[in-house]
Every structure is written in structure tokens, then in C-alpha cells.
Design a protein around this motif. Structure first.
Motif, mmCIF file in Angstrom:
data_model
loop_
_atom_site.group_PDB
_atom_site.id
_atom_site.type_symbol
_atom_site.label_atom_id
_atom_site.label_comp_id
_atom_site.label_asym_id
_atom_site.label_seq_id
_atom_site.Cartn_x
_atom_site.Cartn_y
_atom_site.Cartn_z
ATOM 1 N N ILE A 1 0.944 -1.395 0.281
ATOM 2 C CA ILE A 1 0.148 0.051 0.083
ATOM 3 C C ILE A 1 0.938 1.243 -0.279
ATOM 4 O O ILE A 1 1.973 0.924 0.527
ATOM 5 N N ALA A 2 -0.131 2.221 -0.201
ATOM 6 C CA ALA A 2 1.035 3.564 -0.448
ATOM 7 C C ALA A 2 1.709 3.699 0.605
ATOM 8 O O ALA A 2 2.681 4.639 1.187
ATOM 9 N N GLU A 3 1.149 3.974 1.923
ATOM 10 C CA GLU A 3 1.400 4.274 3.366
ATOM 11 C C GLU A 3 1.866 3.079 4.320
ATOM 12 O O GLU A 3 0.714 2.487 4.813
ATOM 13 N N GLU A 4 2.704 2.564 3.974
ATOM 14 C CA GLU A 4 3.180 1.111 5.419
ATOM 15 C C GLU A 4 3.163 1.807 6.630
ATOM 16 O O GLU A 4 3.270 2.806 7.295
ATOM 17 N N PRO A 5 1.972 0.655 7.474
ATOM 18 C CA PRO A 5 2.684 1.488 8.646
ATOM 19 C C PRO A 5 4.405 1.585 9.430
ATOM 20 O O PRO A 5 5.106 0.515 8.585
ATOM 21 N N ASP A 6 4.798 2.156 10.306
ATOM 22 C CA ASP A 6 6.154 2.390 10.690
ATOM 23 C C ASP A 6 6.503 2.736 12.340
ATOM 24 O O ASP A 6 5.416 2.301 12.850
ATOM 25 N N ASP A 7 7.378 2.619 12.987
ATOM 26 C CA ASP A 7 6.868 2.685 14.090
ATOM 27 C C ASP A 7 6.620 4.255 14.851
ATOM 28 O O ASP A 7 5.983 3.974 16.271
ATOM 29 N N GLU A 8 6.141 4.845 13.869
ATOM 30 C CA GLU A 8 5.692 6.333 13.816
ATOM 31 C C GLU A 8 3.929 6.210 14.588
ATOM 32 O O GLU A 8 3.335 6.785 14.533
ATOM 33 N N TYR A 9 3.451 5.609 13.276
ATOM 34 C CA TYR A 9 2.165 5.159 12.889
ATOM 35 C C TYR A 9 1.711 3.509 12.758
ATOM 36 O O TYR A 9 1.643 3.307 11.781
ATOM 37 N N PRO A 10 1.536 3.050 13.394
ATOM 38 C CA PRO A 10 2.195 1.405 13.987
ATOM 39 C C PRO A 10 0.983 0.375 13.456
ATOM 40 O O PRO A 10 1.741 -0.702 13.395
ATOM 41 N N VAL A 11 0.127 1.115 12.909
ATOM 42 C CA VAL A 11 -1.855 0.399 12.863
ATOM 43 C C VAL A 11 -2.164 0.675 11.942
ATOM 44 O O VAL A 11 -1.621 2.077 11.270
ATOM 45 N N LEU A 12 -2.784 -0.608 11.220
ATOM 46 C CA LEU A 12 -3.509 0.461 10.080
ATOM 47 C C LEU A 12 -5.078 0.525 9.925
ATOM 48 O O LEU A 12 -5.465 0.576 11.041
ATOM 49 N N LEU A 13 -5.350 1.266 9.257
ATOM 50 C CA LEU A 13 -6.609 1.545 9.357
ATOM 51 C C LEU A 13 -7.738 1.547 8.381
ATOM 52 O O LEU A 13 -6.993 2.050 7.296
ATOM 53 N N THR A 14 -8.902 0.888 8.620
ATOM 54 C CA THR A 14 -9.504 0.827 7.333
ATOM 55 C C THR A 14 -11.643 1.751 7.927
ATOM 56 O O THR A 14 -11.562 1.499 9.275
ATOM 57 N N THR A 15 -12.128 2.249 6.719
ATOM 58 C CA THR A 15 -13.093 2.706 6.797
ATOM 59 C C THR A 15 -14.283 2.231 5.944
ATOM 60 O O THR A 15 -14.436 0.983 5.506
ATOM 61 N N GLY A 16 -15.256 2.057 6.387
ATOM 62 C CA GLY A 16 -16.958 1.404 5.797
ATOM 63 C C GLY A 16 -17.760 2.063 5.950
ATOM 64 O O GLY A 16 -17.356 3.401 6.438
ATOM 65 N N ARG A 17 -19.121 1.347 6.232
ATOM 66 C CA ARG A 17 -19.827 2.114 6.273
ATOM 67 C C ARG A 17 -20.905 0.976 7.624
ATOM 68 O O ARG A 17 -20.524 -0.335 7.992
ATOM 69 N N VAL A 18 -21.750 1.415 7.777
ATOM 70 C CA VAL A 18 -22.494 0.659 9.505
ATOM 71 C C VAL A 18 -23.813 1.420 8.952
ATOM 72 O O VAL A 18 -24.590 1.855 7.939
#
Length: 731
Positions: free
Chosen positions: A606-623
Motif C-alpha cells: 500500500i502507499a503508506e505502510e505502518p512504521d514506528d510512528e504510525y504502527p497501526v492500519l486504519l480501514t474505513t466503511g459503513r454501518v
């Protein structure tokens, strides 16, 4: 006052569920079941049942608004229209035609989408037009055109799904996004079929699956390649099909063989035994389908990702055969038709390409203009929004709310604020409309007639059921009045059927050929599948399933006709009409040689893989209780009670590291912004991933975080995966 029921369709998602509307004595509108429509057979979700709530005058806009001293105040229609015309005229004079932008929406009817595209190119002369449907299924469209030569969300009716042997559902939560469609998967299992769901979260849909795979967000491409590797290694390729109906296999085969199972397991987190079981279940029955949605598509490699899933279908002979194939589950109500008829930056009506000289000549002749006067392709949706206030100085926006729905939303909000002039046509005062210089109140679904095209490619007629309130006009009237003020007196009628007749001529002979469809047929036949050319009797050839047209079995469609030639379509004569095309590709694909194309693709990050500063992945969607940016559904009390606000879904292990309990405020921070929402702790999500719904503005706006990295082909932003960090919010 009318008190009889009017059969029509829901204003929300691409199912376009059938419903009946009846005005009540107290001024409200009652919704009742319409069991004759095959897509939903009377079933409706909460959004559909409560849709009339937004018709109330205390909820919606009923007067034009103009900005005076920083405040929006009521104004007359003439004053508001004059201001818009002057704003657009002034920008064109100072910056040229491309200084004006137009941004549309996937909720506009085909007639409105067609007219908006014509208005941009004929009246304004601008190339800068796109729409929010670019954020929906553009990657699937691009991949479908590469592989099949034609893009239609589903190449078969929904009714085929329960009859197949196996469905792989990739990145879709139908139970919440399109609840009435879940019955097709339930019936599939009742008939002995198998359901495989691929989603990083154990959603309500995944709970129905025989097998649920939970890959790391952004790794769907590697997963599809790993499955194809196993198909090859285990000798499951349909060699005869590949030889007779496809091209490009050797290059695609070589690319897949570089993705061995253990390598794919390391990338995706899906175990080798799960990969092997997926291949076994998919290949065992005689027929099978792959259906994708926004999960694999809203990525900076979305076109390649969908292409990899199509390659899996082709290698196993699961495309262009009965009860088999690849399909995309379109999201927005008219996301399919909206791009077919001129809202996209690179397309003319009939799904013609704007840079094709023959297409330009055909449409220019229908419009009565010089082909050389039509501008070329413009910017894609995000790129257009990013250019606001710099290259694009004024914007006309219809039926969209990018302040909430666009990636890197805080930046887009600033770009909108930097415009010299903004005009918005909408039903409610959305977050984007609140920033406008002029806001026009326009009619809604129940107050107007027009066509939409659902996710099956079924063209439908929404019928007016009630009279709009005083002070409200249709988008078609708006474009008619603006065209006249800008010097174009003819060519912009306000009657939707008159516009549809012109659309038929403009689409004739194009990939999305509507020329054989009429309002009368839509009523009598409960919708018609495109392509449906107008044909002379001797040109009509019907496939074994009653489907003719380009890419259909046995199809040899006749000469596309002008409106004057198409009386056969109305039922006024004994001449047969083309039946429409429910099932595509049964005899040949829509490529020059009739063969589907394998497209070799390889995994990339992906264009922006997790690293030490931002270690978690965000995904979005609907309810389930909200829709898109929530501009309308957030105004319905019943829906807000069910889904009152944003949240951050996270795994218990991640919550423990953060020290967060259920309901505690959690900050999610990316390189683009910060959002705060209550924690929702669940084992239904991967420990390395958090999920946020994107329906809300303000502090909990998920799209403050998302990454606008674009797919190089579709120009789809990467909504589904970006690197974030979590912070506890202390009192």
C-alpha cells in the motif's frame, strides 16, 4: 391530493429496491412493500423504510440561500440564479473555461447526470467535471474494461447468485450496506452452495460464511495471486477455456507463480491451509462467482487487485458462462448510470471515451455543436477537488458532500473555502453546502420522475409520487435556467422524458447503449438491462436466455436507430424490440476478437505502510443505519437512534496496550489529521487494524485521516488502508 400508491424505487444504494409510496392525510408519505420487483421482493432496510422522513419541510431546504456578510440568508430564485450565472461568467472571463469546475454525484438520475455533463461541456466549455462515483467502483470499472472490454457492475442478474455453486465475496459487508441483498447469499447456502467472505473484520456478512478469511488491509492483490498460484500448481486450470476464450495467459501465469503460498501467508496473514481450502471450495462446483466491493477497490492498486480476481475467474473458466463470472457490487444509487452518461472526466454519454474522435462526432451531432468545441478529458475527482482555489476558481456542485466524503477531508475543506465562488444544489444543508455562496433547494426522488441504473445494469424508472413544496425546483430546471442566463437558450429541457429521448440517441451504438429503452418499456417490463440497442426486426438476435446485445450469447444487434426509428421499443407496433441483456459475455466478450484478456499483475505494498510512528492500519466503511456522508440519514431520528455517531473499532489486545475501555474516547492520528471517537472493543477485527465508519463530520470525521494516494489507472484514492497511531484521550 393524490392518495393512491405510486410504485417507485428507494433513493439510497445501488439495489434500488422497489417500494410503493402513498401520501397520507397528515402530509407524510407512507412506504409499503412492492413485492413485484425481483431485487428486493418487498424487503426494505431501515434507510428505505424511513426515506420519506427527509421529505419533511422542517428537515430539508425549501428556499434558495445566498451569502450576505458571511451568513447564508433566504433569497428569491431569480436572485440566486443570477448570482450563480454571474459567478461562473466572471470566472470564465478571468481564468478561461477550465477555471470553472463541476462536481456531480452518484445519486443523480441518468437524466440529470447526462444534462450536467452536457452543461459542463457545451455551456461552460470546461473539461473540469467529475463526480463522487469515482470514489465508488472506478477501479472495478477499469479492470473490467481491460479484461472484458466492457464495464457493467454485475454481468448477470442478482437472481443468478443463489443458483451458483460458490461465491467469493471480497471486501463487502452486504448485511449492513445492502441488507435486502443478503437473502441471495442465504438462498445460495440453502441450495447447497458455498460462501467465502474475505474481510479484515468479522462482519455480520462474514458470520454467514462457510469460510472467512481475514487478510491484512491492502493485501487483497497478493491473496488473489496466491489463490491463482495454487490453481495452477494443483492442476485446476480450465485449459480448454483458456485456449478458446482468452488471451495473455502465459504472462499472467508467470506473474502468479511468483506468489507461492508461504510468501502470500506472510503478506496477508491468511494461512496456507486456508488458501488451499479456498481453492478447493471455489473449484469444486461446476459454477462459481467472485464479487468485489470497496474493500479491494478503494486502494492505490485497486485496478490491479480487481484484475487479479478476474484472472482467477478466467483461469478456472468462471466468466462468460451460465451462473459464473466476476461482478462488482456498485455502492451508490446511480453509481452505474452516473458514469455511463457523462459525469466522469473522460467519458461522454453511452460510456463513450471523450478522446475518441468518432465518439465526439456522434455526441456532438446529437448536441448540435462542433466536435472540436468539446473540451478534452479533465481531472479525476480528488485531483479536481485538490485544484480548487488554485487552477479552479469557481465550482458548481450537485448531490455530493466532499467535506465529509473525500479523502484527506480537512485539506479538501480548506480548498473549498479558498474558492472565489461556490454554488451547491442539494436537498439539505450539507457540510459542503454550508460553505457555499449560493445554495439551491432541489427536488428529491419522490418528487420527480427519472431513470437510474442499478448494480445489475437494470435501467429503472423512479416515478413522482408527491408534489414538491413551494420554493423547490429540480436540478433540470436549474441547469435550464443557468444555460439561458449564460447564453444557451436551447438544448436544456426540463422534462425528464424528453431528456431521456435525447440520451437514447446519444448512447446509440456506444458500449452502454440505451437506444432501445423507453419510459413505457421500463414501466411495463419492470426495468430493462443494457445494452439494449434500438434494432430493425431483421437485426434482432436473441440468446438462449433471452439476452441479446454486445457481448451476449448469439448477439448480432442491428443498426442503432434514432428516436424516430424506435417505435418498436414502445410497444406501439408489432415489430419486436431488443429484449435487453441480463447476462453478458455468454458467447463472446466485448473485445475486438471476442476473447477476455488476462492482465499480468504483481503484489505491491500500500502507499503508506505502518512504521514506528504510525504502527497501526486504519480501514474505513459503513454501518447499516447511515448512508455515505450521512447528509440525509443523519437527519432521521430512527436512524440516529440506531447509529448516533462515529466510533473506533479495535481489538482487545490493542485496547489493552492503549489502556482504553469500551466507550472511552480514542484519538486516531495519521499524517493528514486527527479524529476522536468512542472505543468499540471487539474480537471481530485484526489486532493490527482499527476500523472507523465515515458518515460523520467534525471531530469524528474518519476521512480526516485517509490517504489520497491514487490508483494510476482508475484514480481511485486509497480509502481502505493507511498508517495511524492511537492515543488515549484523557479528561
Amino acid at each position: 391530493m393524490q392518495t393512491t400508491a405510486t410504485p417507485t424505487h428507494c433513493p439510497y444504494c445501488a439495489l434500488q429496491c422497489g417500494m410503493n409510496l402513498t401520501p397520507a392525510p397528515d402530509g407524510t408519505v407512507e412506504v409499503s412493500e412492492r413485492t413485484d420487483f425481483p431485487v428486493n421482493r418487498g424487503a426494505l432496510c431501515g434507510k428505505g423504510r424511513t426515506a420519506p422522513a427527509v421529505l419533511a419541510s422542517n428537515v430539508r431546504l425549501t428556499s434558495p440561500l445566498v451569502r450576505e456578510g458571511g451568513t447564508l440568508v433566504p433569497a428569491s430564485w431569480d436572485e440566486a440564479l443570477d448570482r450563480i450565472a454571474e459567478g461562473l461568467r466572471r470566472t470564465r472571463a478571468e481564468y478561461g473555461p477550465d477555471g470553472v469546475g463541476v462536481f456531480g454525484g452518484g445519486g443523480l438520475t441518468n437524466e440529470k447526470a447526462y444534462t450536467l455533463g452536457k452543461f459542463a461541456r457545451v455551456v461552460l466549455g470546461t473539461s473540469q467535471i467529475d463526480y463522487n462515483g469515482r470514489f465508488c467502483m472506478s477501479s472495478a470499472a477499469a479492470a473490467g474494461i481491460k479484461a472484458f472490454g466492457l464495464d457493467r457492475g454485475l454481468p448477470f442478474p442478482l437472481e443468478d447468485i443463489p443458483k451458483t455453486g460458490c461465491v467469493i465475496l471480497v471486501g463487502s459487508n452486504l448485511a449492513e450496506t445492502m441488507p435486502p441483498s443478503l437473502r441471495f447469499l442465504t438462498e445460495l447456502k440453502e441450495n447447497g452452495g458455498t460462501l467465502i467472505v474475505i474481510d479484515p473484520r468479522r462482519t455480520k456478512t462474514a458470520e454467514q460464511a462457510d469460510l472467512h478469511l481475514a487478510p491484512r488491509p491492502g493485501t487483497d492483490l497478493a491473496l488473489a495471486l496466491g489463490l491463482l498460484h495454487l490453481v495452477i500448481a494443483e492442476g485446476r486450470v480450465d485449459e480448454e477455456y483458456v485456449r478458446e476464450r482468452t488471451a495473455g495467459w502465459e504472462d499472467a501465469r508467470a506473474a502468479a507463480m511468483a506468489h507461492w503460498p508461504e510468501y502470500v501467508e506472510r503478506i496477508t496473514g491468511v494461512s496456507v491451509p486456508e488458501l488451499r481450502e479456498t481453492v478447493r471450495l471455489f473449484c469444486a462446483p461446476e459454477s462459481a462467482m467472485v464479487l468485489t466491493a470497496r474493500g479491494p477497490e478503494q486502494q492505490s492498486k485497486g485496478t490491479d487487485t480487481v484484475g487479479a480476481w478476474i484472472n482467477l475467474c478466467l483461469a478456472t473458466g468462471r466468466a462468460g458462462r451460465p451462473l459464473s463470472g466476476y461482478g462488482c457490487l456498485t455502492g451508490q444509487g446511480n453509481g452505474q448510470g452516473g458514469r455511463e452518461h457523462g459525469q466522469k472526466a473522460d467519458q461522454l454519454p453511452g460510456y463513450r471515451k471523450l478522446d475518441d474522435p468518432a465518439a465526439r462526432r456522434h455526441v456532438a451531432e446529437v448536441w448540435g455543436v462542433d466536435p472540436d468545441s468539446l473540451p478534452g478529458p479533465g481531472r479525476s475527482a480528488y485531483e479536481l477537488l485538490d485544484a480548487l482555489g488554485t487552477d479552479i476558481r469557481s465550482l458548481l456542485l450537485m448531490a455530493s458532500n466532499p467535506v465529509v466524503s473525500a479523502p484527506r477531508a480537512a485539506h479538501i475543506e480548506e480548498r473549498i473555502k479558498s474558492l472565489d465562488f461556490l454554488a451547491v444544489c442539494d436537498v439539505v444543508l450539507s457540510e459542503t453546502a454550508a460553505l457555499a455562496d449560493v445554495v439551491l433547494p432541489v427536488t428529491q426522488w419522490a418528487e420527480e420522475t427519472g431513470t437510474t441504473t442499478n448494480l445489475e445494469g437494470r435501467v429503472l424508472l423512479r416515478r413522482q409520487a408527491i408534489t414538491p413544496p413551494d420554493g423547490v425546483r429540480s436540478d433540470l430546471e436549474v441547469l435550464h435556467e443557468l444555460a439561458a442566463r449564460l447564453g444557451v437558450e436551447k438544448g436544456f429541457p426540463t422534462d425528464p422524458e424528453e431528456i431521456f429521448e435525447e440520451l437514447r440517441r446519444a448512447s446509440a451504438g456506444g458500449p452502454a447503449d440505451y437506444s432501445g429503452i423507453t419510459y413505457r418499456r421500463l414501466v411495463e417490463e419492470n426495468g430493462v438491462f443494457w445494452p439494449c440497442p434500438a434494432v430493425e426486426p431483421e437485426g434482432l438476435a436473441v440468446s438462449q436466455d433471452g439476452a441479446g446485445g454486445p457481448g451476449a450469447q448469439g448477439s448480432t444487434p442491428g443498426r442503432p436507430a434514432s428516436t424516430a426509428d424506435t417505435s418498436a421499443s414502445t410497444g406501439d407496433t408489432a415489430e419486436p424490440a431488443h429484449p435487453g441483456t441480463p447476462r453478458l459475455f455468454l458467447d463472446r466478450f466485448a473485445t475486438p476478437d471476442g476473447r477476455a484478456r488476462f492482465v499480468p499483475v504483481s503484489h505491491r505494498a500500500i502507499a503508506e505502510e505502518p512504521d514506528d510512528e504510525y504502527p497501526v492500519l486504519l480501514t474505513t466503511g459503513r454501518v447499516v443505519a447511515q448512508y455515505q456522508s450521512g447528509a440525509q440519514t443523519r437527519r432521521v431520528a430512527e436512524l440516529n437512534a440506531a447509529a448516533p455517531g462515529p466510533f473506533v473499532e479495535l481489538h482487545p489486545r490493542l485496547a489493552a496496550r492503549l489502556g482504553a475501555a469500551e466507550g472511552d474516547p480514542v484519538a486516531v492520528v495519521s499524517r493528514r489529521g486527527r479524529a476522536v471517537a468512542p472505543a468499540r472493543i471487539t474480537n471481530a477485527i485484526r489486532p493490527d487494524t482499527v476500523f472507523m465508519p465515515f458518515h460523520w463530520p467534525g471531530e469524528g470525521r474518519a476521512n480526516s485521516l485517509t490517504n489520497p494516494a491514487l490508483d494510476p489507472t482508475s484514480r481511485m484514492p486509497e480509502f481502505k488502508a493507511c498508517a495511524v497511531r492511537l492515543e488515549a484521550v484523557r479528561p
